[in-house]
Scaffold this active site. Sequence first.
Site, PDB file in Angstrom:
ATOM      1  N   ARG A  67      51.866  69.191  58.541  1.00  0.00           N
ATOM      2  CA  ARG A  67      50.878  68.222  58.717  1.00  0.00           C
ATOM      3  C   ARG A  67      50.484  68.444  60.162  1.00  0.00           C
ATOM      4  O   ARG A  67      50.948  69.494  60.861  1.00  0.00           O
ATOM      5  CB  ARG A  67      51.615  66.816  58.784  1.00  0.00           C
ATOM      6  CG  ARG A  67      52.635  66.592  59.596  1.00  0.00           C
ATOM      7  CD  ARG A  67      53.322  65.148  59.480  1.00  0.00           C
ATOM      8  NE  ARG A  67      54.269  65.166  60.734  1.00  0.00           N
ATOM      9  CZ  ARG A  67      55.283  64.089  60.604  1.00  0.00           C
ATOM     10  NH1 ARG A  67      55.157  63.262  59.462  1.00  0.00           N
ATOM     11  NH2 ARG A  67      56.123  63.793  61.575  1.00  0.00           N
ATOM     12  N   ASN A  97      48.575  59.174  63.448  1.00  0.00           N
ATOM     13  CA  ASN A  97      49.930  59.000  63.227  1.00  0.00           C
ATOM     14  C   ASN A  97      50.376  59.779  64.449  1.00  0.00           C
ATOM     15  O   ASN A  97      50.198  60.964  64.593  1.00  0.00           O
ATOM     16  CB  ASN A  97      50.525  59.445  62.049  1.00  0.00           C
ATOM     17  CG  ASN A  97      52.061  59.163  61.774  1.00  0.00           C
ATOM     18  OD1 ASN A  97      52.307  58.024  61.653  1.00  0.00           O
ATOM     19  ND2 ASN A  97      52.802  60.021  61.852  1.00  0.00           N
ATOM     20  N   GLU A  98      51.282  59.206  65.515  1.00  0.00           N
ATOM     21  CA  GLU A  98      51.958  59.903  66.468  1.00  0.00           C
ATOM     22  C   GLU A  98      51.158  60.975  67.136  1.00  0.00           C
ATOM     23  O   GLU A  98      51.421  62.119  66.963  1.00  0.00           O
ATOM     24  CB  GLU A  98      53.037  60.384  65.737  1.00  0.00           C
ATOM     25  CG  GLU A  98      54.287  59.288  65.378  1.00  0.00           C
ATOM     26  CD  GLU A  98      55.695  59.950  65.159  1.00  0.00           C
ATOM     27  OE1 GLU A  98      55.682  61.200  64.672  1.00  0.00           O
ATOM     28  OE2 GLU A  98      56.529  59.091  64.872  1.00  0.00           O
ATOM     29  N   GLU A 158      57.847  52.212  63.392  1.00  0.00           N
ATOM     30  CA  GLU A 158      58.946  53.057  62.440  1.00  0.00           C
ATOM     31  C   GLU A 158      60.341  53.081  63.154  1.00  0.00           C
ATOM     32  O   GLU A 158      60.443  53.539  64.322  1.00  0.00           O
ATOM     33  CB  GLU A 158      58.493  54.459  62.198  1.00  0.00           C
ATOM     34  CG  GLU A 158      57.221  54.691  61.401  1.00  0.00           C
ATOM     35  CD  GLU A 158      56.681  55.979  61.666  1.00  0.00           C
ATOM     36  OE1 GLU A 158      57.677  57.218  61.409  1.00  0.00           O
ATOM     37  OE2 GLU A 158      55.620  56.461  61.239  1.00  0.00           O
ATOM     38  N   HIS A 166      64.440  62.170  54.025  1.00  0.00           N
ATOM     39  CA  HIS A 166      64.332  61.340  55.118  1.00  0.00           C
ATOM     40  C   HIS A 166      64.577  59.628  54.650  1.00  0.00           C
ATOM     41  O   HIS A 166      64.546  59.493  53.427  1.00  0.00           O
ATOM     42  CB  HIS A 166      63.056  61.088  55.542  1.00  0.00           C
ATOM     43  CG  HIS A 166      63.039  61.976  56.793  1.00  0.00           C
ATOM     44  ND1 HIS A 166      63.097  61.794  58.159  1.00  0.00           N
ATOM     45  CD2 HIS A 166      62.942  63.586  56.763  1.00  0.00           C
ATOM     46  CE1 HIS A 166      63.151  62.957  58.951  1.00  0.00           C
ATOM     47  NE2 HIS A 166      63.216  63.858  58.169  1.00  0.00           N
TER      48      HIS A 166
HETATM   49  C1  GLA Z   1      57.848  60.174  62.072  1.00  0.00           C
HETATM   50  C2  GLA Z   1      56.557  60.143  61.233  1.00  0.00           C
HETATM   51  C3  GLA Z   1      56.904  59.796  60.006  1.00  0.00           C
HETATM   52  C4  GLA Z   1      57.962  60.605  59.640  1.00  0.00           C
HETATM   53  C5  GLA Z   1      59.061  60.228  60.355  1.00  0.00           C
HETATM   54  C6  GLA Z   1      60.408  61.007  59.860  1.00  0.00           C
HETATM   55  O1  GLA Z   1      57.957  58.862  62.897  1.00  0.00           O
HETATM   56  O2  GLA Z   1      55.358  59.432  61.763  1.00  0.00           O
HETATM   57  O3  GLA Z   1      55.755  60.284  58.988  1.00  0.00           O
HETATM   58  O4  GLA Z   1      57.685  61.930  59.741  1.00  0.00           O
HETATM   59  O5  GLA Z   1      59.022  60.745  61.728  1.00  0.00           O
HETATM   60  O6  GLA Z   1      61.380  60.947  60.806  1.00  0.00           O
END
Ligand code: GLA
Length: 653
Positions: free
Chosen positions: A103, A141-142, A295, A346
């Site tokens: 990703r 995302n992040e 998260e 996970h």
């Molecule tokens: C991050 C990402 C998630 C996933 C988690 C797993 O927070 O946003 O998509 O990859 O880590 O630890």
Amino acid sequence: MFFGGDYNPEQWPEEVQEADVALMREAGVTAVTVGVFAWSHLEPVEGRYEFDWLDRVLDRLHAGGVKVVLATPTASPPPWFTAAHPEALPVTADGVRLTHGSRDTYCVSAPAYRDAARNIAGELGRRYARHPALAMWHVHNEYGTDCRCDLTAEAFRGWLRERHGTLDALNEAWTTAFWSQRYTDWAQITPPRATQYLPNPAHVLDFRRFLSDEMLGAYREQRDLLRAGNPDVPITTNFVQGGWVSVDHARWAESVDVVAVDHYPDSAGIGAEEETAFAGDLARGWGGGPWLLMETAPNLIYTRGRMHAKEPGRLTRHSLGYVARGSAGAMYFQWRQPRGGAELFHSALVPHAGPDSPVFREAVRLGRTLAVLAPQLAELAPPAAEVAVTWDAPSWWALQGAGLPSAGIDYLAAVRQAHRALFRSGIMTDFVFPALGSDLSRYRMIVVPHLYLAPPEVAALLRDFVASGGHLVVGHLSGIADACARVGLGGYPAAFRDFLGVRVTEWHPVDPGVAIALDDGTTAFGWSERVETTGATVVARYAEGVLAGEPAVTRNGTAWYVSAGLDDAGWQRLLRSVAAEAGVAPVLEDPPPQLEAVRRGALLFLLNHGAAEAVVPLPEPGTDAITGNPVGRSVIVEAGGFRVIRNGQAAPV
Ligand code: GLA
């Protein structure tokens, strides 16, 4: 109250999705984050959108009473995109162009990526901005990817022109007279790339600032498109913290409607609880108030190299720890554990074992607890402390550079250590951001670890704080350089020398594992300095080695200077005594060991991380916020358990 997590229905057949909503209702889930990595399902070929499945998901969730945090999927472009736009694949500092297969394989400066991201965000905005299930937009995302390609170089040069104006100014700011780096044409400047020997620290630092601003620009483009569809829906993106992330979250915070944070502690022991407290306090600082845990892992702790299963009650205690520190809920990665894909092990609220599992049963109990607390929390402001620790992302970046006096310098570790000392002392702590001109007036005490970059306005802010009676504890490697990483002359820490009343003439970094004794019984590791006092009085001296008899810790009125790398016990002892002098009290006097107490207004959260039942004396009687039963002057908190007590103290807003 947000309670739920990342939900990926695109990975499952419809009958599982039907079962999901029933299970969410059983667990009291109030919201789920949908669509984070669903780009190839939403736009399987360029310009062809498939929303029917998402319509059904949102309608089903709505019918089940579950709200949706709807994500734009732009953190993971589909294979068709990278096949069509190979120039938008990221390039490492070594010149390697990464390929598809994971990703985040995109260059945020590539026009094709930005166009594609705007397109899909715009389509989602048009279709769902008024969907009744929509509670919040979650852009991307992040953010945090890094690319050193030629497109990035072009954008970087544009950013540098804005920042420095002229090449002369840039040459001055970057000290390019060193090693013949003088630039005579903007086109000569590239992102920092693999090079023969040490890079120029000012160049590296500006590149990280640029990346932060570049990603912020990409976020804002999407935000503005979504906002146009319905101005009433809050918009955010999930912040992630890590040394590799070139995002200055404190600066980004004004661009999100609510600060949302992903947090994964990495210690299996009590360090996980200390990190949870740290992350919660920092997130509240970024947000300047309420924030949202977007998260965390429900039932695992990812220690380096091993997934540690959380002990019973730990999911609950961590979640309440975040909520007590101002989070508007607790969201997890993830709802259902996937059968395949890169993160198949996970953690999840519904694990591979299914709902007949300890984690799902604990989630059901936690859902009920949060439902009882929700209306009570809604009346309360987030906690506010009288003590703060400083945070400065560019100082972190500068201290990650090469060519520093010790390989043991670790910005994050230094900040965590200062926070940990306060946490272990039971003292509530905020974070402040001197480089952004934070208002320090409501604090009695501020701790300054590794604030390496201190331009004049930062020094002025701290000087004024001391002048108005504030208690300031400055650690080494603070006040050293200006915003361009140029060292202030005449003795360290040039920017703070006047109000600290000290002058440091030499640094003496210490080898790992070597202890240095101070004459007050404290032990230091990693760092020592030759300090001259120029007005300050000596609190402790080095007791051994080449610096024996020289000042190690000093004070000048209410401004302390800590030249040595104190161990945890030393920091805790020092900060407790300064806090006492500053008139700051812990949440509880003498709590039992491993009992975390956090006050959020009238609610007192008691989290027992220990293996023994704890008898906790209370300052006044009250009621149990969960059961409504009266409680007297002490309560019992079972091993690994929690209590929330309402005892009527006003919120210290
Ligand atoms: C991050 C990402 C998630 C996933 C988690 C797993 O927070 O946003 O998509 O990859 O880590 O630890």
